[in-house]
Enzyme design. Structure first.
Site, mmCIF file in Angstrom:
data_model
loop_
_atom_site.group_PDB
_atom_site.id
_atom_site.type_symbol
_atom_site.label_atom_id
_atom_site.label_comp_id
_atom_site.label_asym_id
_atom_site.label_seq_id
_atom_site.Cartn_x
_atom_site.Cartn_y
_atom_site.Cartn_z
ATOM 1 N N TYR A 99 -8.713 -73.988 16.743
ATOM 2 C CA TYR A 99 -8.102 -74.972 15.849
ATOM 3 C C TYR A 99 -9.181 -75.772 15.126
ATOM 4 O O TYR A 99 -10.224 -76.089 15.709
ATOM 5 C CB TYR A 99 -7.242 -75.963 16.630
ATOM 6 C CG TYR A 99 -5.923 -75.418 17.101
ATOM 7 C CD1 TYR A 99 -4.785 -75.506 16.310
ATOM 8 C CD2 TYR A 99 -5.806 -74.834 18.353
ATOM 9 C CE1 TYR A 99 -3.566 -75.027 16.746
ATOM 10 C CE2 TYR A 99 -4.585 -74.348 18.803
ATOM 11 C CZ TYR A 99 -3.469 -74.458 17.995
ATOM 12 O OH TYR A 99 -2.263 -73.978 18.442
ATOM 13 N N TYR A 133 -5.715 -67.960 22.844
ATOM 14 C CA TYR A 133 -6.873 -68.741 23.279
ATOM 15 C C TYR A 133 -6.643 -69.296 24.688
ATOM 16 O O TYR A 133 -5.503 -69.496 25.102
ATOM 17 C CB TYR A 133 -7.181 -69.864 22.297
ATOM 18 C CG TYR A 133 -6.043 -70.845 22.074
ATOM 19 C CD1 TYR A 133 -5.859 -71.937 22.926
ATOM 20 C CD2 TYR A 133 -5.162 -70.691 21.015
ATOM 21 C CE1 TYR A 133 -4.828 -72.826 22.735
ATOM 22 C CE2 TYR A 133 -4.121 -71.580 20.812
ATOM 23 C CZ TYR A 133 -3.952 -72.640 21.677
ATOM 24 O OH TYR A 133 -2.924 -73.517 21.478
ATOM 25 N N ARG A 166 -2.862 -69.135 25.893
ATOM 26 C CA ARG A 166 -1.654 -69.243 25.071
ATOM 27 C C ARG A 166 -1.424 -67.936 24.324
ATOM 28 O O ARG A 166 -2.354 -67.354 23.783
ATOM 29 C CB ARG A 166 -1.791 -70.356 24.010
ATOM 30 C CG ARG A 166 -1.876 -71.785 24.492
ATOM 31 C CD ARG A 166 -0.724 -72.259 25.362
ATOM 32 N NE ARG A 166 0.622 -71.790 25.057
ATOM 33 C CZ ARG A 166 1.413 -72.263 24.096
ATOM 34 N NH1 ARG A 166 0.994 -73.218 23.312
ATOM 35 N NH2 ARG A 166 2.623 -71.786 23.909
ATOM 36 N N HIS A 189 0.622 -68.081 18.521
ATOM 37 C CA HIS A 189 1.810 -68.860 18.163
ATOM 38 C C HIS A 189 1.547 -69.723 16.936
ATOM 39 O O HIS A 189 0.404 -70.022 16.595
ATOM 40 C CB HIS A 189 2.256 -69.751 19.325
ATOM 41 C CG HIS A 189 1.243 -70.796 19.706
ATOM 42 N ND1 HIS A 189 0.174 -70.525 20.520
ATOM 43 C CD2 HIS A 189 1.125 -72.113 19.374
ATOM 44 C CE1 HIS A 189 -0.562 -71.627 20.677
ATOM 45 N NE2 HIS A 189 -0.012 -72.605 19.982
ATOM 46 N N HIS A 194 3.044 -73.442 15.416
ATOM 47 C CA HIS A 194 3.862 -74.634 15.671
ATOM 48 C C HIS A 194 4.730 -74.918 14.451
ATOM 49 O O HIS A 194 4.248 -74.841 13.316
ATOM 50 C CB HIS A 194 2.976 -75.847 15.928
ATOM 51 C CG HIS A 194 2.119 -75.741 17.154
ATOM 52 N ND1 HIS A 194 2.484 -76.267 18.366
ATOM 53 C CD2 HIS A 194 0.909 -75.161 17.363
ATOM 54 C CE1 HIS A 194 1.533 -76.037 19.264
ATOM 55 N NE2 HIS A 194 0.560 -75.360 18.677
#
Lengths: 241, 183
Positions: A107, A146, A156, A159, A161
């Site tokens: 991120y 990640y 995770r 995905h 959000h």
């Protein structure tokens, strides 16, 4: 306003407040049950957002942070679907905001120090407003899986959000979209805090070859459902309107 | 159709800022450099200007420094659509202290409801957004049916007066756990 009566939420369908294997919930889940009452004007109304606020590339994460002539690194995808309420009615004119990791699972956030590198041409956020038929669409790159600190070997699933507005503020929802076939879905404590397998399945986007553009970009379909509007008004529901 | 169920919620996670307050997250220039909901008062409006500050605490009493808070409230004219005022605001909790601040207008009473602000909290570890209300210490809240329904815990929703507005402490757990609601 009279049309916006809110149906009670099925809290057994949503992830449980305390998920044993999702460590962050332990100190953040309230012990008391939520206080339930018939909706008032405050819950039945909500903010409205118009197309005028959108920039030309807000819905294109491939280019919306990229230098001129550049684009984000990763498999190119379209994510699209329809926003409906529980009564099956399309919900037009509603803001959808998305955010995600880059193709390496990193991120663009000061608190993310994962080894995978940042992509200088990728911010990881986008937004759009549903059309008159409730449809939405944006372009992005496939996010990477990640690892995350949860006390074990936790990864995770890939995905995206989603933040979604409805007509009434009580319909406000944040969720995550997963990708068909990802083996991490079954292993993820955040996903598995949802008790019902059918509810999880509804968060899994499907490859959509009908919207896939040959020699260009693949498409995934993800439909979103907001709380419905009750057919029978609650007694006293109009108080305060 | 007609038998759909709401999409299940998932946590906003620790990086909610990227999607919802990208300028706060340091994504310079994104969305014109203006985070949505940052300014609620958009014109020279009539009303009592207040700063509503707050902080969300976890079960250890530690402030949440990674939360996002949205509010929705009536305007001073008792509507949710007054010119020059959005009725809706969005703020991150500060990454050091956890304090959030909304520069807003004091809401009017609406119908039989005392003046109040609806608050929605999302963060890592919160699986379904938490909704509560802020009531004011200088209003008669006993006529408000949501307030009275909360019984002996209702006072957890009452803000304290400050020099330029009000402050609310929101406790996710413990003896002072805030009343969270869901219609």
């Amino acid at each position: 306003m009279t049309e916006n009566l809110i149906k009670p939420r099925d809290l057994d369908w949503h992830p449980q407040p305390v998920a044993k294997d999702y460590r962050s919930t332990h100190l953040r889940a309230p012990a008391h049950a939520r206080l339930h009452y018939a909706p008032t004007a405050t819950e039945m109304t909500g903010p409205a957002f118009g197309h005028a606020m959108l920039g030309e590339y807000d819905d294109d994460l491939i280019v919306n942070y990229a230098a001129a002539g550049q684009s984000a690194i990763g498999p190119r995808i379209i994510v699209h679907g329809t926003l409906r309420d529980e009564d099956g009615r399309p919900v037009p004119g509603k803001l959808i905001e998305v955010w995600q990791a880059n193709a390496g699972g990193r991120y663009r956030h000061k608190k993310d120090d994962y080894t995978a590198p940042l992509d200088e041409n990728f911010a990881g956020c986008g937004r759009c407003i549903t059309g008159t038929d409730g449809a939405y669409s944006f372009r992005t790159i496939l996010p990477g899986a990640y690892p995350w600190p949860n006390g074990g070997n936790d990864w995770r699933p890939a995905h995206i959000h989603f933040s979604v507005f409805g007509d009434g503020f009580a319909q406000r929802l944040i969720t995550q979209m997963y990708f068909e076939g990802d083996p991490h879905i079954a292993l993820c404590p955040i996903v598995q805090s949802i008790p019902d397998a059918a509810a999880i399945d509804r968060l899994v986007a499907r490859l959509d070859m009908t919207k896939t553009v040959p020699m260009d970009i693949r498409a995934y379909r993800f439909d979103i459902v907001l709380r419905g509007r009750s057919a029978t008004p609650f007694e006293n529901a109009m108080e305060g309107t | 159709m007609g038998d759909l169920k709401e999409s299940a919620s998932q946590t906003a996670g620790p990086y909610v800022h990227i999607g919802c307050v990208p300028s706060f997250a340091g994504l310079s220039g994104m969305y014109g450099g203006r985070d949505l909901g940052a300014s609620m008062i958009t014109d020279d409006v009539i009303g009592h200007r207040i700063a509503v500050t707050g902080c969300v605490y976890d079960g250890d009493g530690a402030p949440l420094t990674d939360a996002m808070i949205e509010i929705w409230q009536a305007a001073p004219d008792g509507t949710f659509a007054m010119d020059g005022f959005s009725s809706w605001g969005r703020q991150p909790s500060a990454s050091d202290t956890g304090v959030f601040t909304f520069n807003t207008l004091k809401p009017a009473a609406i119908g039989n409801q005392a003046p109040h602000i609806m608050v929605w909290i999302v963060a890592r570890g919160i699986n379904l957004g938490l909704t509560t209300r802020i009531y004011f210490p200088d209003e008669d809240n006993r006529s408000d049916r949501v307030f009275t329904l909360a019984g002996g815990r209702a006072d957890t929703m009452v803000a304290t007066a400050t020099a330029d507005g009000y402050h609310i402490d929101i406790h996710l757990q413990g003896p002072n756990e805030t009343v969270f609601v869901d219609v």
